[in-house]
Design an enzyme around this catalytic site. Structure first.
Site, PDB file in Angstrom:
ATOM      1  N   LYS A 119      17.317  -3.834  -2.302  1.00  0.00           N
ATOM      2  CA  LYS A 119      17.242  -2.810  -3.350  1.00  0.00           C
ATOM      3  C   LYS A 119      18.005  -3.285  -4.581  1.00  0.00           C
ATOM      4  O   LYS A 119      19.121  -3.804  -4.474  1.00  0.00           O
ATOM      5  CB  LYS A 119      17.846  -1.512  -2.797  1.00  0.00           C
ATOM      6  N   SER A 161      15.752   7.118  -3.015  1.00  0.00           N
ATOM      7  CA  SER A 161      15.723   6.172  -4.113  1.00  0.00           C
ATOM      8  C   SER A 161      15.376   4.741  -3.679  1.00  0.00           C
ATOM      9  O   SER A 161      15.252   3.855  -4.518  1.00  0.00           O
ATOM     10  CB  SER A 161      17.095   6.159  -4.810  1.00  0.00           C
ATOM     11  N   SER A 188      18.497   8.723   0.690  1.00  0.00           N
ATOM     12  CA  SER A 188      17.840   7.692  -0.117  1.00  0.00           C
ATOM     13  C   SER A 188      17.193   6.588   0.697  1.00  0.00           C
ATOM     14  O   SER A 188      16.307   5.893   0.216  1.00  0.00           O
ATOM     15  CB  SER A 188      18.845   7.061  -1.086  1.00  0.00           C
TER      16      SER A 188
END
Length: 559
Positions: A159, A234, A258
């Site tokens: 990420k 996210s 997330s």
């Protein structure tokens, strides 16, 4: 005290006790009323938002590409990391072949899912060739490689909010000059020491502040199962890559679901570890608030449940709490409990028909006992109180580009509504939410803190060291883009476990009638991550786990 006055003092003490008890009951009643009013107001607000959000979502989706993903052709892309690592160590396959296959797949699917922010494909290929040379030289035995470098030659994606040296690390924020990480985050260093090869960094909403993945730098990431739908956020970039067969192991983060929501929406596996078991340093956003690590963690995400223990073992902080990931455990020795709603609050939406049937089927299969943890109705109140009162969290109002003036909440809000802001809506309104929490009486926050402690105690006593709790991840499968804006209460199904500091895994349990992935959460007490992972592996065995997303090849055959 004389005998004559003793009855008087007894009466006075009784009256004082009655007054204290009455005050305690009145305070509780007032907090209940305040909570009820807030929940009703927010639920009404979400209904009103839906009048605007749903038509907007449908309108923007008119232009979305209707194509399906290219079919997966390389068999190397469908081998779990545990098995692939062994094949590399034993020279049955070369790391270069594996890395090449994943790079090719990334190039195939990214034009459709838009998940990659920046890659390092050439460097990764060179590292893979070096791995093959080292293995060919026979310097270390297979056992030594398995013990010291269990990820040797395996590609890993990260990420973009997690620092990878030489790659961007600006978490979807607009900067005049790209923000390049000067050093690896500690968890990335550990992955490299274990032999993992970093391929790329993946998309995230600005500052990880939304359960959908889009920003004004990379754009919107799309769900491999249906490009009109979101992969969640996210960590949506990682989830989309994993689900589409373009990644095998991913490093993500989790503060309010997330990692788990994208895992659910994309039909894969995401685990939020016990607090502080994995170093959270080297991540944006961050905070110097002393209890930041109670809520936030860097987390593993995998396409196959059997790979979660392998990846987590390589991620754990040597100075953090010890996890018994090597411990062999039979699922038959685990006690199961479950709920299929948030208790008596009525705040969060009920589960879709398919998800309700699925979670009850799982509960029946594992002989789970239905429980009613009434304090779960406080999920929203306690989570917002705990998280939004943390100080010095990195926002668009705190960290700005060198030479730029700090942004102000009022100015940025006006700019946003006139279409002049570089930021997305959640980043803009986050400052307003923090200010709102400041006007809530401190007595309210203290009351909610006592509920947090009471809930922690209740879970500790219920689960012990051999129990898990099955709970919804989200009430519906992947929705169309932007529809999260009228479902902002439902992530509390997940955020509550960040607030309580419990390890939890999203488990893939099949597809709904629209052929979209369904998932549920498996929760354990702190330090009992191995229970969640053992149940995840069993669920993968029973329900099949990851399913290939629809592809051009399958679409043609169905016609």
């Amino acid at each position: 005290m004389s005998l004559a006055t003793r009855p008087f003092f007894v009466v006075v003490n009784v009256i004082k006790s009655i007054v204290r008890y009455a005050k305690y009951q009145l305070d509780n009643a007032l907090h209940e009323i305040m909570g009820y009013i807030m929940r009703r107001f927010l639920r009404t607000a979400m209904i009103v938002f839906s009048w605007f959000v749903v038509p907007y979502s449908r309108f923007t989706n008119i232009k979305v590409n209707r194509k399906k993903l290219p079919p997966i052709k390389s068999h190397l892309l469908e081998i779990p990391a545990v098995d692939l690592a062994k094949m590399i160590r034993t020279r049955k396959v070369k790391s270069e072949e594996v890395v090449e296959a994943y790079i090719e797949r990334c190039n195939q699917v990214n034009p459709l899912i838009n998940a990659i922010v920046m890659d390092r494909f050439e460097e990764a290929l060179e590292e893979a060739r070096e791995v093959d040379r080292i293995i060919a030289m026979g310097i270390n035995s297979e056992e030594e490689m398995e013990q010291n470098t269990p990820l040797l030659g395996i590609p890993v994606t990260v990420k973009e909010s997690i620092a990878v040296k030489g790659l961007t690390n600006q978490t979807g924020r607009v900067f005049k000059t790209p923000q390049i990480a000067k050093a690896d985050a500690p968890v990335v260093e550990q992955i490299k020491r274990c032999g993992g090869i970093i391929l790329l960094v993946s998309n995230t909403p600005e500052l990880c502040l939304l359960w959908e993945t889009y920003n004004n730098v990379t754009g919107q990431t799309r769900n491999p199962y249906d490009l009109k739908r979101t992969p969640g956020g996210s960590s949506g970039g990682e989830a989309a890559l994993l689900a589409s067969g373009a990644s095998l192991l991913g490093l993500t983060s989790d503060i309010g679901g997330s990692s788990r929501l994208p895992a659910m929406f994309s039909g894969i596996w995401g685990h939020k570890p016990t607090p502080y078991a994995v170093s959270f340093k080297g991540h944006h956003p961050t905070s110097d608030f002393p209890k930041w690590g109670d809520f936030f963690t860097i987390a593993p995400m995998t396409r196959y449940a059997k790979d979660l223990p392998l990846l987590l073992r390589c991620m754990v902080d040597p100075t953090g709490p010890k996890l018994t990931l090597e411990k062999e455990i039979s699922v038959s020795g685990i006690r199961f409990f479950f709920m299929d709603n948030d208790g008596p609050s009525g705040m969060m939406r009920p589960l879709s028909r398919d998800l309700h049937a699925a979670i009850n089927r799982v509960a029946n299969d594992f002989k789970a006992k239905r429980v009613n943890i009434r304090k779960m109705k406080w999920s929203l109140d306690i989570s917002l109180s705990a998280m939004l009162t943390m100080k010095n969290i990195e926002t668009i109002y705190h960290k700005t580009e060198e030479g730029e003036r700090p942004k102000t909440i009022c100015t940025e809000t006006v700019k946003y509504f006139f279409g002049c802001s570089d930021s997305i809506l959640p980043s803009v309104i986050f400052g307003h939410l923090q200010n709102f929490m400041k006007i809530i009486p401190n007595s309210r926050h203290k009351h909610l803190a006592t509920i947090i402690e009471a809930l922690k105690t209740e879970f500790k006593e219920l689960l012990g060291n051999d129990g898990v709790f099955i709970y919804p991840t989200f009430p519906n499968t992947a929705h169309q883009h932007y529809q999260i804006y009228h479902k902002l209460l439902e992530p509390m199904y997940m955020a509550i476990f960040n607030t309580l500091g419990l390890p939890v895994t999203n488990c893939m349990i099949g597809l709904d009638r629209r052929r979209l992935p369904m998932g549920i959460q498996v929760v354990a007490n702190p330090g009992q991550d191995h229970l969640c992972l053992a149940v995840a592996r069993e669920m993968e065995r029973r329900y099949g786990g990851w399913v290939r997303p629809p592809s051009e090849d399958t679409s043609k055959r169905s016609e």
